[in-house]
Design a protein around this motif. Sequence first.
Motif, PDB file in Angstrom:
ATOM      1  N   ILE A 144      36.153  39.862  24.735  1.00 16.46           N
ATOM      2  CA  ILE A 144      36.837  40.501  25.072  1.00 16.46           C
ATOM      3  C   ILE A 144      37.059  42.404  24.511  1.00 16.46           C
ATOM      4  CG2 ILE A 144      39.532  40.336  25.158  1.00 16.46           C
ATOM      5  CD1 ILE A 144      39.652  37.468  24.706  1.00 16.46           C
ATOM      6  N   SER A 145      37.290  43.013  25.755  1.00 18.65           N
ATOM      7  CA  SER A 145      36.746  44.203  25.189  1.00 18.65           C
ATOM      8  C   SER A 145      37.158  45.152  26.270  1.00 18.65           C
ATOM      9  CB  SER A 145      35.301  44.394  24.931  1.00 18.65           C
ATOM     10  OG  SER A 145      34.308  44.182  26.188  1.00 18.65           O
TER      11      SER A 145
ATOM     12  N   ILE B   9      46.809  41.663  25.235  1.00 19.75           N
ATOM     13  CA  ILE B   9      47.590  40.926  26.299  1.00 19.75           C
ATOM     14  C   ILE B   9      46.903  39.550  25.994  1.00 19.75           C
ATOM     15  CG2 ILE B   9      49.032  41.679  28.444  1.00 19.75           C
ATOM     16  CD1 ILE B   9      49.953  42.786  26.656  1.00 19.75           C
ATOM     17  N   ALA B  10      48.245  38.585  26.573  1.00 24.76           N
ATOM     18  CA  ALA B  10      47.901  37.404  26.447  1.00 24.76           C
ATOM     19  C   ALA B  10      48.422  36.567  28.078  1.00 24.76           C
ATOM     20  CB  ALA B  10      47.876  36.715  25.386  1.00 24.76           C
ATOM     21  N   ASN B  11      48.078  36.317  28.442  1.00 24.53           N
ATOM     22  CA  ASN B  11      48.692  35.525  29.610  1.00 24.53           C
ATOM     23  C   ASN B  11      49.215  36.666  31.259  1.00 24.53           C
ATOM     24  OD1 ASN B  11      47.586  33.145  28.509  1.00 24.53           O
ATOM     25  ND2 ASN B  11      49.850  32.290  28.293  1.00 24.53           N
ATOM     26  N   GLY B  12      48.614  38.119  30.736  1.00 18.66           N
ATOM     27  CA  GLY B  12      48.865  38.303  31.898  1.00 18.66           C
ATOM     28  C   GLY B  12      50.417  39.674  31.331  1.00 18.66           C
ATOM     29  N   HIS B  13      51.161  38.939  30.268  1.00 19.55           N
ATOM     30  CA  HIS B  13      51.814  39.749  30.523  1.00 19.55           C
ATOM     31  C   HIS B  13      53.146  40.337  28.592  1.00 19.55           C
ATOM     32  CE1 HIS B  13      53.521  36.057  31.115  1.00 19.55           C
ATOM     33  NE2 HIS B  13      54.495  35.453  30.459  1.00 19.55           N
ATOM     34  N   ILE B  14      51.784  39.150  27.748  1.00 15.67           N
ATOM     35  CA  ILE B  14      52.978  38.559  26.653  1.00 15.67           C
ATOM     36  C   ILE B  14      51.826  39.586  26.001  1.00 15.67           C
ATOM     37  CG2 ILE B  14      52.402  36.794  24.606  1.00 15.67           C
ATOM     38  CD1 ILE B  14      53.421  35.072  26.837  1.00 15.67           C
ATOM     39  N   ASP B  15      52.624  40.865  24.873  1.00 20.23           N
ATOM     40  CA  ASP B  15      52.270  41.352  23.751  1.00 20.23           C
ATOM     41  C   ASP B  15      52.258  40.521  22.131  1.00 20.23           C
ATOM     42  OD1 ASP B  15      50.879  42.551  21.238  1.00 20.23           O
ATOM     43  OD2 ASP B  15      52.640  44.635  22.649  1.00 20.23           O
ATOM     44  N   VAL B  16      50.299  40.336  22.443  1.00 20.11           N
ATOM     45  CA  VAL B  16      50.462  39.797  21.097  1.00 20.11           C
ATOM     46  C   VAL B  16      49.285  40.380  19.835  1.00 20.11           C
ATOM     47  CG1 VAL B  16      50.230  37.830  21.939  1.00 20.11           C
ATOM     48  CG2 VAL B  16      48.479  38.800  22.460  1.00 20.11           C
ATOM     49  N   THR B  17      49.915  41.940  20.095  1.00 22.35           N
ATOM     50  CA  THR B  17      48.821  42.860  19.306  1.00 22.35           C
ATOM     51  C   THR B  17      48.844  42.228  17.579  1.00 22.35           C
ATOM     52  OG1 THR B  17      49.406  44.145  21.244  1.00 22.35           O
ATOM     53  CG2 THR B  17      48.385  44.999  18.777  1.00 22.35           C
ATOM     54  N   SER B  18      50.108  42.041  17.185  1.00 26.17           N
ATOM     55  CA  SER B  18      50.420  41.707  16.020  1.00 26.17           C
ATOM     56  C   SER B  18      49.412  40.939  15.814  1.00 26.17           C
ATOM     57  CB  SER B  18      52.330  41.295  15.443  1.00 26.17           C
ATOM     58  OG  SER B  18      52.098  40.243  16.252  1.00 26.17           O
ATOM     59  N   TYR B  19      49.368  40.016  16.195  1.00 22.23           N
ATOM     60  CA  TYR B  19      48.213  38.790  15.511  1.00 22.23           C
ATOM     61  C   TYR B  19      46.629  39.087  15.627  1.00 22.23           C
ATOM     62  CZ  TYR B  19      51.811  36.199  17.018  1.00 22.23           C
ATOM     63  OH  TYR B  19      53.827  35.396  16.696  1.00 22.23           O
TER      64      TYR B  19
ATOM     65  N   VAL C 121      44.035  46.051  26.336  1.00 23.77           N
ATOM     66  CA  VAL C 121      44.932  47.876  26.969  1.00 23.77           C
ATOM     67  C   VAL C 121      44.639  48.959  26.362  1.00 23.77           C
ATOM     68  CG1 VAL C 121      46.551  48.049  28.521  1.00 23.77           C
ATOM     69  CG2 VAL C 121      45.979  46.002  28.279  1.00 23.77           C
ATOM     70  N   VAL C 122      44.034  49.534  26.703  1.00 23.42           N
ATOM     71  CA  VAL C 122      43.927  50.807  25.853  1.00 23.42           C
ATOM     72  C   VAL C 122      45.266  51.815  26.825  1.00 23.42           C
ATOM     73  CG1 VAL C 122      42.276  52.775  25.229  1.00 23.42           C
ATOM     74  CG2 VAL C 122      41.554  50.375  25.447  1.00 23.42           C
ATOM     75  N   ALA C 123      46.111  51.966  26.654  1.00 21.51           N
ATOM     76  CA  ALA C 123      46.733  53.402  26.724  1.00 21.51           C
ATOM     77  C   ALA C 123      45.754  54.382  27.938  1.00 21.51           C
ATOM     78  CB  ALA C 123      48.203  53.313  25.636  1.00 21.51           C
ATOM     79  N   ASP C 124      45.635  55.324  27.496  1.00 19.39           N
ATOM     80  CA  ASP C 124      44.665  56.724  27.341  1.00 19.39           C
ATOM     81  C   ASP C 124      43.592  56.511  26.902  1.00 19.39           C
ATOM     82  OD1 ASP C 124      43.828  58.499  28.210  1.00 19.39           O
ATOM     83  OD2 ASP C 124      44.351  59.692  25.878  1.00 19.39           O
ATOM     84  N   PRO C 125      42.722  55.363  27.961  1.00 19.10           N
ATOM     85  CA  PRO C 125      41.327  55.469  27.947  1.00 19.10           C
ATOM     86  C   PRO C 125      40.215  56.612  28.031  1.00 19.10           C
ATOM     87  CG  PRO C 125      41.155  54.833  30.113  1.00 19.10           C
ATOM     88  CD  PRO C 125      43.118  55.629  29.196  1.00 19.10           C
TER      89      PRO C 125
ATOM     90  N   PRO D  53      46.318  30.914  24.420  1.00 19.17           N
ATOM     91  CA  PRO D  53      46.569  31.350  26.071  1.00 19.17           C
ATOM     92  C   PRO D  53      45.532  31.493  26.758  1.00 19.17           C
ATOM     93  CG  PRO D  53      45.622  33.290  24.661  1.00 19.17           C
ATOM     94  CD  PRO D  53      45.858  31.679  23.722  1.00 19.17           C
ATOM     95  N   SER D  54      45.503  31.500  28.589  1.00 12.84           N
ATOM     96  CA  SER D  54      44.719  30.930  29.675  1.00 12.84           C
ATOM     97  C   SER D  54      44.268  32.468  29.191  1.00 12.84           C
ATOM     98  CB  SER D  54      45.316  31.060  30.940  1.00 12.84           C
ATOM     99  OG  SER D  54      46.672  31.839  30.599  1.00 12.84           O
TER     100      SER D  54
END
Length: 288
Positions: A169-170, A114-124, A78-82, A72-73
């Motif tokens: 990435i953090s 999130i990859a490329n601003g909109h793709i959820d790749v959490t499963s990876y 993204v933390v829902a509640d930081p 991904p570029s």
Amino acid sequence: LKSDLGSRVLSTVDIVSCTRKTAPQDFKLEVKDGACLLTPVDEMSSTTVVGYEAIDANGNTHGRVYARVIVPSSLAIVVADPILNKIAAISDEASVTCSDLSHHRYQRTAVTVIANGHIDVTSYATNLVSSNTGVAYFATATSGWRTDSLLLGKSMGSTTISLFSGSKISANVAVVATPTVSVTKMDNLVITDLEWGTPPAHGFRYPAKFTGSFLAKQILSQVPVGDSKAHHGYLFSRITYDDGAIEFLSGSETTTARSSSNVVLTEPGGTDNSVSGLEIQNEAADQW
């Protein structure tokens, strides 16, 4: 290296070396557990075609592989509640332990990648880490309920959530004692079926995008007849705090009371034997 045809394994060979046939420098090629392992040097290595040969202890080549590695570029955590606050109802209970998901002193939150601003790749993202597990830590994954991306507050302080140990990435998370928060609402919804609202196209050419939608339905009209099951579905529960944060609950964290003889509630891991000769096992998920 396994050579296979469908589900039939033709040969299994332990590999002692991997020879690079193309030369992308941002990927590392090594042998691990008798197989060639290809890993990016950096999490944002370039998309490329990588080729290599696998060689056994006798010097025989057992496969030449060319793999197109798509990177991904951009990647973001993204933390829902930081900011995880202490929960007022249990903040002073000395018997509460943080290892019990249903009795945690502080709020918890979902972490997504999130990859490329909109793709959820959490499963990876299977190696998310907290730099200070004494402040907040990831729950252990349990059968039927993914919790390894669920971050639990443990004590006051701050921590950094990273894609993996050493990753650039953090995201930062703080755990605070004040102000305390209270649950203001609990929502429960039974889902019996999912169907496409607008199905996506069968094919598309990257970088074009496609869209689609689905409908979550609740239909509870069919009673068991003969060997036909009644309509059934999972119960999903979530709570909302007065700071606006939302937490989803697993079935083992909730208790239920049946107020109608027309509905059967089966606990996670339980079996419904309410109809003679018909058995429904609830083992697939940690849900009622």
